[in-house]
Design an enzyme around this catalytic site. Sequence first.
Site, PDB file in Angstrom:
ATOM      1  N   ASP A  99       0.866  -0.777   0.179  1.00 19.72           N
ATOM      2  CA  ASP A  99       0.042   0.418  -0.083  1.00 19.72           C
ATOM      3  C   ASP A  99       0.900   1.359  -0.069  1.00 19.72           C
ATOM      4  OD1 ASP A  99       0.977  -0.579   2.542  1.00 19.72           O
ATOM      5  OD2 ASP A  99      -0.948   0.515   3.837  1.00 19.72           O
ATOM      6  N   GLU A 165      -0.994  -2.423   5.261  1.00 14.40           N
ATOM      7  CA  GLU A 165       0.435  -2.320   6.600  1.00 14.40           C
ATOM      8  C   GLU A 165       0.190  -0.376   6.729  1.00 14.40           C
ATOM      9  OE1 GLU A 165       3.532  -1.033   8.482  1.00 14.40           O
ATOM     10  OE2 GLU A 165       3.413   0.086   7.219  1.00 14.40           O
ATOM     11  N   ARG A 210      19.090  -6.382  13.412  1.00 17.59           N
ATOM     12  CA  ARG A 210      19.598  -6.754  15.358  1.00 17.59           C
ATOM     13  C   ARG A 210      18.454  -8.376  15.348  1.00 17.59           C
ATOM     14  NH1 ARG A 210      20.730  -2.592  17.601  1.00 17.59           N
ATOM     15  NH2 ARG A 210      19.977  -3.822  19.957  1.00 17.59           N
TER      16      ARG A 210
END
Length: 432
Positions: A99, A165, A210
Site C-alpha cells: 500500500d 500495512e 539486529r
Amino acid sequence: MTRLLFWLALGGSGLIVAASPTVDRRAEAIEADVIAWRHHLHAHPELSNEEKETAAYIAQRLERIGVDELKTGVAGHGVVALIKGTKPGPVVALRADMDALPVTEQTGLPYASTVRANYGGKEVGVMHACGHDAHVAILLGAAEVLAGMRDELTGSVKLIFQPAEEGAYPAPKWGAKLMIEEGVLEQPTVDAIFGLHVWSGEPSGTLSFRSGPFMASSDFLRITVTGRQTHAARPWGGIDPITVSAQIVLGLQTIASRQVNILAGPSLVSIGTISGGERNNIIPDEVVMTGTIRTFDPDVRAAYHERIKTTAESIAAASGATAEVYIGSDTGYSPTINDPELTAAMADVFTQVVGAENVKTAPMVTPAEDFSFYQEKVPGLYFSLGVCPPDIDPATAASNHSPRFVVDDAALVTGVRAMATMAVEYLARHAE
C-alpha cells in the site's frame, strides 16, 4: 560440492554456509525487469485496502513466473503464492507490503505519481513514500529467481503480498493481522518468515539487522478533557480544559523520564493534535488531543497504558475537570522483535550477499511495522535495505514518508538476492 568447499574453508566448524551463484546470476538477469516493475507500481500507487490494481498486477506477474499455487483476495486485496521445491521440507515465507500513503509527490521523477484519491474526506495526492513499491518489485524478483530453482529447493517458499500495512482505521482488522486470521501462515504451515524494508538513511545496497527488539510498538492515543465553558474574561466562572490539557501534555512526559524502567528499552508518548474552542474569548467545555505511544518491551507498553490513564485522570481531577483516555491497542502494532535464534542462524547470509563491509548492526528505531504480528506466531527476521542514492548524503536524505523520498534502483537487485538467498539457505539448513 560448493557447499562442501565453503564448509571446509570455514574449518568444517558446523554451520554450512552456501555460496549463491545461482541466485546471483538469476537476479542479475532480471534486474531491468525488477526496476521496470517498481517504476510501474510507483506511478500507480493505491492507498491501504484499496490496492485492487496493484494486486491484479502482482497476480499477473506471478502467473507469468509460474508459481505452483496462487490466491487473491486474501485479507482484502492480498496475494499469496507458493513455490514448491522438488523435495519435501520446511516452508519459509517471504513478505512484502503493497500500500501507498496520502502524500503528494515532490520528487520530479519521470515516473512520479500524479494519482489523487479521497482520504479522510479530503482529496489528497497518493505516493509510495515508504518504498512499498520497491518491496513488491523485490519480492516479485525473488519469486522469479526461486521459481527457476525448484530442483534445488528442499521445501516450499510462500510469497505474501500484504495490503494495508500503513493501517486502515477505523476498520477493526487489516493488514498482517487479518492475513493471519485468514490463514496465511497455514496450509502449508510456515516455519519461519523473512521481510525487508527499504531505508533512505542508509547507503544504497547495504543491509542492516539486529537481534531482538528492532522497531517499536505503536498505539493510538486519544484524551478527551471536559471542563465547563465560561467567558475567558472570567475563567474562575468555569473549568478550563485548555490549561488542564497543557498540564496533561507535560505530565505525560514524566512517564518516560520518571515512571518506567528505562533499562527495558526506549519509550515515548507524543501528542500530535490538540483541538478545542471556537473563539478567542470563550473557554470551551472540551479539548480533544491525540497522539502515539512507542515502546519496545511488552511490559513497558502495558505500564504506559496504565500510567497514561492515571496521569491524565489525576491531573484533570485536581482542577475539577475529567479526562477520558482511549488507547487503541486493538488497532496498534506490537514491537517488531527479531527471533534471536533465527537471527543468529541466518546472520552470515547478510555477509554472503553484500560482504562484511556492507552489513551494519541496525539501531532500534521508533517507527512501527505490522510484520510484528507474523513474528508473534512464527520465528521471523526483519531487516533493512539501504536505498540512498550515491549522490545524496544519507544523513540528509529525505526520510521514508517524505514527499521527496527516493529509492536508488541499483539497490533493488541486492534486495532480490537477499530475500531469495534467505529462502534458499533456510530451506537447505533445515532439510530433514
